[in-house]
Design an enzyme around this catalytic site. Structure first.
Site, mmCIF file in Angstrom:
data_model
loop_
_atom_site.group_PDB
_atom_site.id
_atom_site.type_symbol
_atom_site.label_atom_id
_atom_site.label_comp_id
_atom_site.label_asym_id
_atom_site.label_seq_id
_atom_site.Cartn_x
_atom_site.Cartn_y
_atom_site.Cartn_z
ATOM 1 N N PRO A 38 -27.444 25.478 86.536
ATOM 2 C CA PRO A 38 -25.842 25.067 86.364
ATOM 3 C C PRO A 38 -25.221 25.303 87.340
ATOM 4 O O PRO A 38 -25.302 26.746 88.004
ATOM 5 C CB PRO A 38 -25.497 25.806 85.194
ATOM 6 C CG PRO A 38 -26.800 26.220 84.411
ATOM 7 C CD PRO A 38 -27.744 26.266 85.140
ATOM 8 N N GLU A 39 -24.198 24.452 87.996
ATOM 9 C CA GLU A 39 -23.506 25.111 88.923
ATOM 10 C C GLU A 39 -21.931 25.183 88.292
ATOM 11 O O GLU A 39 -21.763 25.524 87.238
ATOM 12 C CB GLU A 39 -23.334 23.687 90.104
ATOM 13 C CG GLU A 39 -24.764 23.237 90.570
ATOM 14 C CD GLU A 39 -24.769 22.310 91.640
ATOM 15 O OE1 GLU A 39 -23.798 22.003 92.296
ATOM 16 O OE2 GLU A 39 -25.884 21.692 91.540
#
Length: 283
Positions: free
Chosen positions: A2-3
């Site tokens: 996840p960013e």
């Protein structure tokens, strides 16, 4: 992994259930994830009130009234899911426990927050709030791309003389925090900059122009709930939808969406990771 948009989406989803609420019971169901949990984590969390939830790069930080901060990293497949009572929302039952529900926080308000992580690359740590920014996971991070410290003058100065490709430079968490493969590909496509270009050889006005483009990409992705390619879920369990708006990432062979371009998206490998770009309009 996840960013920033995915982590910020999760933080916003957790806030109504956790901020201002007491953790009535913490259930830690294994001794570790990527690293061992801190000693007596369940006892240290039980009875603590969550003063606020904040995000630093790809980490969620829960500041507690005990003077400690819970640092949460979702890792590759981690999910923070809310069930039960949500302020201003419907009431719904807690789901049956799942195999990979490793940490469960029952809030005094009736909500349950479950950390589910099938691959166990996530992490949690408890540290004194006053020293949280000096934690080894956070200490060397660059400025937040949506904050005031990330501006054109900063980025031009930070990239001056760097002979690494611009994509690698933007993925360096010491340069800017929270960017990952997806959103760097998207930002470079919108800015018309080739990911192959050496960062220090891009004209200053073009580097400066990256700042608003990066902000726009991240803001739009957060509004769409992030990108769900494999594991990401919002705190409600819903998918993110920004993947439907990708202009470059994952679109190998597809027509470039830049107005008037007419090129096609190409995939190359940089530092072992896929890069998607248009060789016609990204120079």
């Amino acid at each position: 992994m996840p960013e920033l948009p995915e982590v910020e989406t999760v933080r916003r989803g957790l806030a109504p259930a956790m901020e201002g609420q007491v953790i009535a019971r913490a259930d830690v169901r294994r001794p570790d994830l990527r690293w061992p949990f801190p000693p007596d984590m369940a006892a240290r969390l039980t009875g603590a009130r969550v003063l606020r939830l904040r995000r630093r790069s790809k980490y969620i930080l829960a500041d507690l009234d005990t003077g400690e901060t819970l640092i949460i990293h979702l890792g590759m497949s981690g999910r923070m899911l809310v069930s039960g009572v949500m302020p201003g929302a419907f009431h719904f039952d807690h789901p049956a426990p799942e195999k990979h529900d490793h940490v469960v926080l029952d809030m005094a308000g009736g909500a349950r927050v479950t950390f589910n992580d099938a691959r166990r690359f996530g992490a949690m740590d408890l540290v004194p709030t006053a020293a949280a920014e000096a934690h080894w996971l956070l200490a060397d991070l660059g400025p937040e791309p949506l904050g005031n410290a990330f501006n054109d003058a900063y980025l031009v100065a930070r990239l001056r003389g760097r002979m690494t490709p611009i994509k690698a430079a933007l993925l360096d968490q010491r340069v800017v925090a929270g960017l990952g493969n997806i959103y760097v590909c998207e930002a470079l496509n919108r800015a018309g900059i080739s990911p192959r270009r050496k960062a220090g050889r891009i004209a200053a006005p073009r580097v400066a122009g990256l700042v608003p483009v990066i902000r726009d990409v991240l803001t739009e992705a957060i509004a769409a709930g992030g990108s769900s390619l494999r594991d990401h879920r919002q705190a409600s369990g819903e998918l993110g939808y920004f993947q439907h708006d990708f202009r470059a990432y994952g679109r190998e062979g597809a027509p470039c969406r830049s107005p008037g371009c007419g090129g096609a998206i190409r995939r190359i490998v940089q530092s072992g990771r896929s890069t998607f770009y248009c060789p016609r309009c990204q120079r």
